[in-house]
Design an enzyme around this catalytic site. Structure first.
Site, PDB file in Angstrom:
ATOM      1  N   HIS A  99      36.171  34.438  39.736  1.00  0.00           N
ATOM      2  CA  HIS A  99      34.832  34.982  39.496  1.00  0.00           C
ATOM      3  C   HIS A  99      34.570  34.932  37.996  1.00  0.00           C
ATOM      4  CE1 HIS A  99      37.492  38.397  38.869  1.00  0.00           C
ATOM      5  NE2 HIS A  99      36.505  39.090  38.307  1.00  0.00           N
ATOM      6  N   HIS A 101      33.829  37.191  35.571  1.00  0.00           N
ATOM      7  CA  HIS A 101      34.155  38.204  34.566  1.00  0.00           C
ATOM      8  C   HIS A 101      34.930  37.533  33.427  1.00  0.00           C
ATOM      9  CE1 HIS A 101      33.829  42.268  36.884  1.00  0.00           C
ATOM     10  NE2 HIS A 101      32.911  42.207  35.943  1.00  0.00           N
ATOM     11  N   ASP A 103      37.501  38.307  31.752  1.00  0.00           N
ATOM     12  CA  ASP A 103      38.972  38.240  31.804  1.00  0.00           C
ATOM     13  C   ASP A 103      39.475  37.202  32.812  1.00  0.00           C
ATOM     14  OD1 ASP A 103      37.946  40.198  33.659  1.00  0.00           O
ATOM     15  OD2 ASP A 103      39.983  40.865  34.060  1.00  0.00           O
ATOM     16  N   HIS A 104      38.533  36.404  33.365  1.00  0.00           N
ATOM     17  CA  HIS A 104      38.936  35.333  34.280  1.00  0.00           C
ATOM     18  C   HIS A 104      38.405  33.963  33.842  1.00  0.00           C
ATOM     19  CE1 HIS A 104      40.557  38.122  37.341  1.00  0.00           C
ATOM     20  NE2 HIS A 104      39.777  38.940  36.643  1.00  0.00           N
ATOM     21  N   HIS A 189      34.212  42.468  45.189  1.00  0.00           N
ATOM     22  CA  HIS A 189      34.361  42.915  43.797  1.00  0.00           C
ATOM     23  C   HIS A 189      33.104  43.680  43.367  1.00  0.00           C
ATOM     24  CE1 HIS A 189      36.284  43.187  40.024  1.00  0.00           C
ATOM     25  NE2 HIS A 189      35.790  42.125  39.428  1.00  0.00           N
TER      26      HIS A 189
END
Ligand SMILES: [Zn+2]
Ligand SMILES: [Zn+2]
Length: 314
Positions: A99, A101, A103-104, A189
């Site tokens: 996804h 975000h 941090d990804h 999520h």
């Protein structure tokens, strides 16, 4: 004497080659295919959330099947973690983003730029939910100056034509080649939609990466009978320390977006996986011991379960 890139890589390879489970990856994709019989799964990082930590790198997973690397997620510093795992950046071909975000995905474009600088000369496909195409496009645009300089001075072919983005909004079969079949499932999520978990079926092993999700029946279905489930995990008793006075609203948000260790145990048990690895740890405080992480899991799941470490092969 000035060393060429290849000479530097060879010299680094030799140094790494004496130890480390991932060292043979340094031989490069072509030579590796012949040598690699067993698949490998390497946790490049194990921390959840966007804030950098001195203790753990942000979560991403590398699966090596038939000698070819398949990367799940591109958080901050992923190129450096791949280097520590002795994976040549120019061997990347398929990247899967769970996804969008930060941090990804924040280093998706940076990773491509650095791989290109390291000699990438073959197509790379990024698979994931919208707006992945925009994210990658804008990131590559931000480094256009460097690309122009290297094309002019090093004779590099353009990077953009090597980059392909495949966006999708539903689960199902995402990728198939002679080494692996990759399926996605929509997970929960909270407000971030769509968000995906991925399942990799190789000739030897089935591996599922949860992405970010609260308890998800779709994930249970996807992970049914898998050899390995790498699942995000949140340690609820420590959430209060994470945000001080904002703790009540943050706790509510986290509960709707992420999985408690008990929920992770439920998913592993319902899916009947052989081995569970906790990763994307929130919070990633070193004071939370493995026993503390696993206590909630064990209420529901009696199989093999471990807390992941950065650069660990699982
Ligand atoms: Zn995350
Ligand atoms: Zn997330």
């Amino acid at each position: 004497m000035q060393m060429t890139d290849d000479a530097v890589r060879l010299s680094v390879s030799r140094r790494y080659f004496v130890g480390g489970a991932a060292a043979s990856l340094l031989m490069g994709p072509a030579r590796l295919s012949a040598a690699a019989s067993a698949d490998r799964v390497i946790l490049l990082g194990t921390k959840g959330g966007p804030t950098p930590s001195p203790f753990r790198a942000p979560a991403s997973v590398l699966i090596v099947a038939g000698g070819q690397p398949y990367l799940v997620d591109a958080p901050n510093g992923v190129a450096g973690q791949l280097a520590k795992a002795a994976v040549p950046l120019d061997s990347l071909g398929q990247i899967f983003i769970t996804h969008d975000h930060s941090d990804h995905v924040i280093d998706a474009g940076t990773l491509l730029e650095l791989a290109w600088g390291a000699g990438l000369n073959s197509p790379v496909t990024l698979n994931g939910p919208p707006p992945l195409r925009q994210i990658v496009h804008d990131s590559l645009a931000a480094s256009r100056y460097d690309q122009k300089v290297r094309m002019r001075e090093e004779g590099r072919r353009a990077l953009a034509p090597l980059v392909h983005v495949r966006e999708f909004t539903h689960g199902g079969l995402i990728h198939e080649d002679e080494r692996v079949t990759v399926r996605a499932a929509l997970v929960d999520h909270y407000t971030v939609k769509p968000a995906f978990a991925y399942r990799f079926d190789t000739q030897n092993r089935s591996i599922v990466v949860s992405g970010d999700t609260t308890f998800s029946n779709n994930l249970v279905q996807l992970a049914r009978g898998a050899d390995l489930l790498i699942h995000e995990a949140m340690y609820l008793p420590a959430i209060g320390q994470l945000a001080g006075e904002h703790a009540p609203s943050l706790r509510e948000h986290l509960l709707r977006s992420h999985s408690t260790t008990e929920q992770v145990g439920m998913v592993a048990a319902k899916a009947g996986v052989k081995k569970l690895v906790l990763s994307h740890l929130v919070p990633a405080f070193p004071t939370i011991t493995d026993e503390m992480w696993l206590a909630g899991v064990r209420k529901y799941f009696q199989g093999e379960a471990i807390v992941g470490r950065d650069l660990e092969q699982v």
